[in-house]
Design a protein around this motif. Sequence first.
Motif, short mmCIF file in Angstrom:
data_model
loop_
_atom_site.label_atom_id
_atom_site.label_comp_id
_atom_site.label_asym_id
_atom_site.label_seq_id
_atom_site.Cartn_x
_atom_site.Cartn_y
_atom_site.Cartn_z
N TYR A 254 0.84 -1.20 0.00
CA TYR A 254 0.00 0.00 0.00
C TYR A 254 0.87 1.25 0.00
CZ TYR A 254 -2.64 -3.69 2.37
OH TYR A 254 -3.20 -4.89 2.72
N TYR B 110 0.41 5.32 1.22
CA TYR B 110 -0.42 6.33 1.88
C TYR B 110 0.28 7.68 1.80
CZ TYR B 110 -2.81 2.40 4.11
OH TYR B 110 -3.52 1.24 4.36
N LEU C 145 -5.19 6.73 1.57
CA LEU C 145 -4.71 5.67 0.69
C LEU C 145 -4.60 6.17 -0.75
CD1 LEU C 145 -4.01 2.61 0.48
CD2 LEU C 145 -6.43 2.25 -0.03
N TYR D 196 -3.13 0.60 -3.83
CA TYR D 196 -2.79 -0.64 -3.16
C TYR D 196 -2.70 -1.76 -4.18
CZ TYR D 196 -7.83 -1.77 -3.22
OH TYR D 196 -9.12 -2.02 -3.59
#
Lengths: 112, 110
Positions: free
Chosen positions: A33, A35, A45, A48
């Motif tokens: 992921y 962020y 986010l 991903y």
Amino acid sequence: DGGITQSPKYLFRKEGQNVTLSCEQNLNHDAMYWYRQDPGQGLRLIYYSQIVNDFQKGDIAEGYSVSREKKESFPLTVTSAQKNPTAFYLCASSVTMNTEAFFGQGTRLTVV
Amino acid sequence: KNEVEQSPQNLTAQEGEFITINCSYSVGISALHWLQQHPGGGIVSLFMLSSGKKKHGRLIATINIQEKHSSLHITASHPRDSAVYICAVPLGGSQGNLIFGKGTKLSVKP
């Protein structure tokens, strides 16, 4: 030692240039992921990936791109289309999407 | 509307004090995360819990799923506990796709 490595820790770029942030993990995790963190805001986010050669947009994907050619690596490119690229970027990984995530140390990107 | 609310936003304590940080959320969840972010920015996962209570050293996390509320407690606080503590809940069934609170900045004075 197993873990998630983000490099570099600090990155400076001129406005209009694309820049790629590195994220490598040796935990054998399938999911990874990206962020973004801005002052006074929670992490959000960007993208991903559940498995190699697959990735999905998160909440704020505009102006970013990713690739997942290898299980260990999930690089994030901040393109010139991203209007406010200056931020702190965190990479994370987990065994699967349903297990606890582990975080890297982050990259602080400053665009001048 | 913020789906994860933390309180307080800032907290200053004297060394040795008992600390409580609260987290409320509006979505149905299967588990909740407590994370610690140090001044350098790196994040460490402290707890992932779905019910009851978990303890690790001087840290205790509790959750009440029915009330959609969790607390993080620090006993005998120490200056090295100074950090930002973040609560996060998963979006849907994914523990990696998280919604984060804005964090509680804790400063413990010697």
